[in-house]
Motif scaffolding. Structure first.
Motif, short mmCIF file in Angstrom:
data_model
loop_
_atom_site.label_atom_id
_atom_site.label_comp_id
_atom_site.label_asym_id
_atom_site.label_seq_id
_atom_site.Cartn_x
_atom_site.Cartn_y
_atom_site.Cartn_z
N GLN A 50 0.81 -1.22 0.00
CA GLN A 50 0.00 0.00 0.00
C GLN A 50 0.85 1.27 0.00
O GLN A 50 0.32 2.37 -0.12
N ILE A 66 -8.29 -6.55 -1.59
CA ILE A 66 -9.41 -6.22 -0.72
C ILE A 66 -9.70 -7.42 0.17
O ILE A 66 -9.57 -8.56 -0.26
N LYS A 144 -11.56 1.88 4.49
CA LYS A 144 -10.13 1.90 4.23
C LYS A 144 -9.43 2.29 5.52
O LYS A 144 -9.73 3.34 6.09
N ASN A 151 -8.04 -2.33 2.74
CA ASN A 151 -9.39 -2.10 2.24
C ASN A 151 -10.25 -3.28 2.68
O ASN A 151 -9.90 -4.43 2.44
#
Length: 238
Positions: A50, A66, A144, A151
């Protein structure tokens, strides 16, 4: 990918796993190479992916993984409604022996056609509940996490399987043993206590899920004004 991930974040205390990103496919789309990887389950890799530095090296069109989280509501044989939470195994790489709300994990491209598939799969793996035993599955939120860079899709579901039977199944080894299952009475006072005491040991999505579910429970018991106050108080505390 593994080498880039190492630059992104210092490993968690128990995170000794190698990179677990799995190659899925590669294709050329509109003159650009698109590589698809299934997300790893190492928090080092997940969090590092990320980071802005990581995404710049991979490419601006990097799409992050996710996760799906499912809050399970179940009644015991006395008919008392409970919320399922899990006590994480000491072998977990992130917050070992901390708390997670019910079940959750990354959506796996090779196994899951959709977030709903991931929700059912994770529930079966972690609680031994079969898909047909999971009722009224509904999406409650998409979040988030600003610190963990994750996420998450939060689902809520119920089951007609009694709490006692779920616990017995896990004792018989019918789940993946990543967590120990615990059940909190779905009552305003009990949820207040649980939210305040172990917060430091909660995974981030657990607090978000409990805010959503707890507000519903307080509203049912004490009305909308009390529910709003409970929500605001808990949010400030967190």
């Amino acid at each position: 990918v593994a080498e880039l991930a190492k630059e992104g974040k210092k490993p968690w205390q128990n995170d000794l796993k190698p990179s677990r990103y799995r190659f899925v496919s590669a294709e050329v789309v509109n003159g650009k190479l698109r590589i698809t990887l299934d997300p790893g389950l190492s928090y080092r890799d997940y969090n590092a992916s990320q980071k802005t530095e990581f995404q710049k090296k991979i490419g601006a069109e990097y799409v992050s993984p996710i996760a799906a989280t499912v809050v399970i509501r179940a009644k015991n044989r006395a008919g008392v409604d409970h919320v399922m939470v899990t006590l994480r195994s000491p072998e977990h790489d992130f917050k070992p022996e901390g708390y997670h709300v019910s079940t959750g994990g990354a959506i796996e491209i090779k196994k899951d056609r959709s977030p709903v598939d991931a929700a059912f799969r994770e529930t079966k793996e972690e609680t031994a509940l079969q898909s047909h035993e999971v009722k009224d599955l509904v999406c409650r939120s998409v979040i988030k996490h600003k610190l963990a860079f994750g996420n998450e899709i939060i689902f809520e579901a119920t089951t007609d399987v009694p709490v006692e039977e779920i616990i017995e199944r896990t004792k018989q080894g019918q789940h993946d043993k990543e967590n120990e299952l615990l059940f909190i009475p779905a009552a305003a006072r009990k949820l207040r206590e649980w939210m305040v005491v172990p917060t430091h040991a909660n995974v981030g999505v657990t607090n978000a899920s409990m805010l959503i579910i707890g507000k519903d429970i307080v509203e049912k018991e004490e009305g909308p004004e009390a529910a709003k106050k409970w929500y605001d108080d808990m949010l400030k505390f967190l």
